[in-house]
Design an enzyme around this catalytic site. Structure first.
Site, PDB file in Angstrom:
ATOM      1  N   ALA A 215     -82.037 -33.200  24.506  1.00 18.86           N
ATOM      2  CA  ALA A 215     -83.310 -33.442  25.207  1.00 18.86           C
ATOM      3  C   ALA A 215     -84.409 -32.689  24.441  1.00 18.86           C
ATOM      4  O   ALA A 215     -85.146 -31.879  25.010  1.00 18.86           O
ATOM      5  CB  ALA A 215     -83.239 -33.013  26.664  1.00 18.86           C
TER       6      ALA A 215
ATOM      7  N   HIS B 262     -87.902 -27.271  20.071  1.00 21.11           N
ATOM      8  CA  HIS B 262     -86.700 -27.353  19.233  1.00 21.11           C
ATOM      9  C   HIS B 262     -87.085 -27.713  17.793  1.00 21.11           C
ATOM     10  O   HIS B 262     -86.509 -27.195  16.842  1.00 21.11           O
ATOM     11  CB  HIS B 262     -85.756 -28.450  19.744  1.00 21.11           C
ATOM     12  CG  HIS B 262     -85.188 -28.195  21.099  1.00 21.11           C
ATOM     13  ND1 HIS B 262     -85.558 -28.916  22.207  1.00 21.11           N
ATOM     14  CD2 HIS B 262     -84.262 -27.304  21.520  1.00 21.11           C
ATOM     15  CE1 HIS B 262     -84.872 -28.493  23.255  1.00 21.11           C
ATOM     16  NE2 HIS B 262     -84.085 -27.505  22.869  1.00 21.11           N
TER      17      HIS B 262
ATOM     18  N   GLY C  77     -85.197 -20.066  20.374  1.00 22.24           N
ATOM     19  CA  GLY C  77     -86.537 -19.961  20.939  1.00 22.24           C
ATOM     20  C   GLY C  77     -86.708 -18.660  21.724  1.00 22.24           C
ATOM     21  O   GLY C  77     -85.784 -18.224  22.417  1.00 22.24           O
TER      22      GLY C  77
END
Ligand code: PAF
Length: 276
Positions: free
Chosen positions: A27, A32, A145
């Site tokens: 997703a 990302h 992240g």
């Protein structure tokens, strides 16, 4: 771009090239893609993985509803020059023949506060899957992240505990124009909820402004009050913490972070911001 669901194909790559690794659950959003870009910018052969890891979900509904769209993810990875993507099935990651105790880790106190306290077993599952994926991909550098700030700390701890030869790079959170941190879970928010969700960023920036002007306790009490004004919100925690120990921030903390988790309807959102 190589697209594979087998360990062997990935193992063949790492015999040949230094790898930058971007583990994901799919997703994919711009957050990302920034991780992939960070790896490409370092000149690394970049491998991403897409695997919705069952062992890190303490809430079965969250697992079942996790958005999956491999075709779209593959196109997005291609668009930023990713070199290979590993999309395994559960049995390819968790092989019956593997020694499960090798991948079971205890991260101590950090695993039991904030995200750890609200999602029992979550970091054990993250540690387990990241260790297995590192064994398969054998990266030189891995990118995560900063939005999952506690996860980043746990992974740094994993690498240091096991003396792994992997550099862990934290990449700053990517935000929508509204300030909402990009997250795969945002896909499940209605338009109305997306507007409401900006409260998180508003509170983080407000707290950053107020830090040092009023006590940390008053700041957190005020934030909690703001979340109570709308019944759709359920605040799990908002706190100012020491960014290294994850204990409440003290006057002499060198690094301070505001961390927050809240449910908007059924969707659980987390975020954080560097305060000092
Ligand atoms: O951050 C995520 O998407 C996941 O926790 C990770 C690191 C891919 C492990 O499943």
């Amino acid at each position: 771009m190589i697209i594979t669901n087998t360990r062997t194909e990935i193992e063949q790559i790492h015999a040949l090239k230094p790898i930058g690794f971007v583990p994901t659950m799919g997703a994919l959003h711009d957050g990302h893609l920034q991780l992939v870009k960070a790896s490409k910018d370092r000149g690394l052969y970049t491998v991403a993985s897409i695997f919705v890891n069952p062992t890190q979900f303490n809430d079965p509904t969250d697992f079942e509803k996790y958005p999956i769209n491999h075709e779209r993810d593959i196109e997005a990875l291609k668009s930023v020059g990713c070199d290979a993507v590993f999309i395994p099935i559960v049995d390819e990651v968790y092989r019956k023949s593997d020694d499960t105790s090798k991948y079971k880790h205890d991260f101590g106190a950090i695993e039991r506060v904030y995200e750890g306290a609200h999602r029992p077993g979550h970091f054990e599952g993250v540690g387990r899957v990241v260790h297995i994926l590192f064994d398969i991909v054998n990266p030189e550098v891995a990118f995560f992240g900063e939005k999952d700030f506690q996860q980043l700390a746990v992974i740094k701890m994993l690498v240091s505990m096991l003396k792994m030869n992997v550099e862990i790079v934290g990449v700053p959170t990517v935000r929508e124009k509204s300030g909402l941190a990009m997250s795969s879970r945002n896909e499940r928010l209605t338009r109305e909820q997306k507007k409401k969700a900006t409260l998180i960023f508003e509170c983080l920036t407000w707290a950053k402004n107020e830090f040092g002007k009023q006590s940390n306790n008053l700041i957190t009490v005020e934030v909690a009050k703001r979340f109570r004004t709308d019944q759709e919100w359920q605040l799990e925690y908002f706190d100012l913490i020491d960014g290294i120990s994850f204990l409440p921030a003290k006057d002499d903390s060198h690094s301070v972070r505001a961390v927050v988790a809240a449910k908007l309807g059924e969707i659980r959102l987390i975020d954080n911001m560097k305060i000092k």
